[in-house]
Design an enzyme around this catalytic site. Structure first.
Site: not given
Ligand SMILES: Cc1cc2nc3c(=O)[nH]c(=O)nc-3n(C[C@H](O)[C@H](O)[C@H](O)COP(=O)(O)OP(=O)(O)OC[C@H]3O[C@@H](n4cnc5c(N)ncnc54)[C@H](O)[C@@H]3O)c2cc1C
Length: 409
Positions: A131, A389
């Protein structure tokens, strides 16, 4: 338990060569076109369905290969062809695994065939967990599912994002909050059947790479689904929630543990294998180029500066594959991931893909920087492996916590 061996048996070699043939003959030639179009490559998915690569049977067969190498082998070959198209082919599998892992036999039998359709009328499915405010931190998910007992229906409201195949899927699997006090333990998964009112596609994302794979928001507004769409059924959910509440009362379950759980343990080695496929593809192009491109009167590979880069690229790719194979073997044989070996494989393979595809651009020089050569696309594609993932940081968090037993933040 299957003996672990590095040598593929005859049957595995045959399957690998068959998938490789499809990747080389059908996927790779279509890659540049669908990358530019930024659209789901339906005709290629249909071809995959015709030959039997786009089907649950195919994945089930690979999954139940007792050596654990079936899935990583298939993923490596498909993603060697092209990452965007391959994700369009295997994306449905993520939703199917959600149903296989949590669904009843009846739910599996009803919904998985509708996720794939058939070769004449192919369908795709989407798994919607992320989300806008709940990426790595799955526990802060807000999409709610409320039970309407009088009608035996669940009512879902919320916005999902980043859903592969979101909005174009025939079947959506949506994770929603039942009890927000319990973090990710209070979540449940729901099937949203085809054409359910209230589900719509939000923004479709224009992406850096894997552009042939459709990624979009999914908006849920008073989406009503029958009680039978709760994966696993209500009785099991009630039992699970009661256990989680009991544990919460006893003082367990902190938030960061949930953040680490944002990744999906079972699918990590498979994502690592995708990354190995992309890395290998770029390495092969670079090796070929280095042998044929001449400067200063000799092939550029005659320079150690180039040859050593290729040696490092290939070493990293092989190391990544071995980590992936080990983790896949462990998963299939029910071994405990006591050192987070699944996360290790995904972390190393995805970082390798990003690095190796960058090195490939460097070896191709100016040509590597253009869309005339595929390494530019492969480098854009490779960036996704360190994000979805579970990001690389989340993999490191999981590994560090597992190794140390400490609540590392
Ligand atoms: C092309 C694409 C396809 C996808 N497909 C799916 C899908 O089919 N279904 C689905 O549900 N999701 C999907 N995703 C979502 C994907 O799993 C998330 O983008 C991912 O989990 C990261 O979440 P975020 O983008 O909100 O990044 P954030 O969680 O906001 O992270 C931003 C940055 O902060 C870092 N960070 C966050 N928390 C910590 C911590 N505790 N310690 C250190 N660093 C941290 C992260 O590593 C990252 O570098 C997809 C994403 C993309 C881009």
């Amino acid at each position: 338990m299957a003996e672990f061996t590095m040598e593929l048996n005859d049957e595995q070699r045959e399957v690998r060569d068959w998938i490789h043939g499809f990747a080389a003959d059908v996927i790779r030639p279509a890659a540049a076109e669908w990358d530019e179009r930024e659209e789901t490559p339906w005709p290629v998915i249909q071809e995959a369905a015709k030959v039997g690569i786009y089907s649950l049977d195919f994945y089930a067969q690979q999954y139940f290969d007792p050596t654990g190498l079936g899935i990583p082998m298939a993923m490596e070959e498909l993603f060697w062809g092209d990452a965007g198209i391959a994700l369009s082919i295997v994306g449905t599998g993520l939703a199917a695994v959600g149903v296989l892992a949590n669904g009843t036999e009846e739910q599996i039998g009803t919904w998985i065939p509708q996720m794939y359709g058939d070769a004449n009328d192919v369908k795709v499915a989407a798994f919607c967990s992320s989300e806008p405010d709940a990426g790595s931190d799955v526990a802060s998910m807000r999409t709610r599912a409320v039970y309407d007992e009088a009608k035996d229906e669940w009512v879902l409201n919320g916005t999902k994002t980043w859903a592969t195949n979101g909005g174009i899927a025939n079947v959506h699997v949506v994770v929603a909050v039942i009890d927000s006090e319990l973090g990710s333990k209070g979540h449940a998964s729901f099937i949203i059947p085809p054409n359910t009112p209230g589900l719509s596609q939000g923004q479709k994302f224009k992406k850096h790479g894997i552009r042939a794979s459709h990624t979009a928001e999914v908006v849920l507004e008073d989406v009503r689904v029958p009680g039978s769409c709760l994966l696993g059924g209500k009785e099991k959910l009630d039992e699970r929630l009661a256990r989680a509440r009991e544990r919460a009362r006893a003082g367990g379950g902190e938030r960061l543990k949930n953040a680490a759980m944002a990744t999906f343990e079972a699918s990590r080695p498979a994502v690592g294998a995708m990354a190995v496929g992309t890395a290998r593809a770029a390495y092969e192009v670079a090796l070929d180029y280095a042998k044929t491109r001449s400067q200063f009167g000799r092939p550029i590979i005659d320079n150690q500066g180039v040859a050593f880069q290729l040696a490092d690229m290939r070493t990293s790719i092989d190391a990544a594959r071995l980590l992936v194979w080990r983790a896949s073997w462990m998963a299939v044989n029910g071994k405990q991931f006591t050192s987070a070996e699944g996360s290790m494989s995904k972390l190393f393979a995805s970082e390798t893909a990003k690095k190796v595809t960058g090195q490939a651009i460097q070896i191709l020089g100016g040509n590597g920087y253009t869309r005339e050569y595929p390494v530019e696309r492969m480098h854009r594609d490779a960036a996704i492996y360190t994000i979805f993932e579970g990001t690389s940081e989340i993999q490191r968090l999981v590994i560090a916590r597992t190794l140390s037993g400490m609540p590392i933040r």
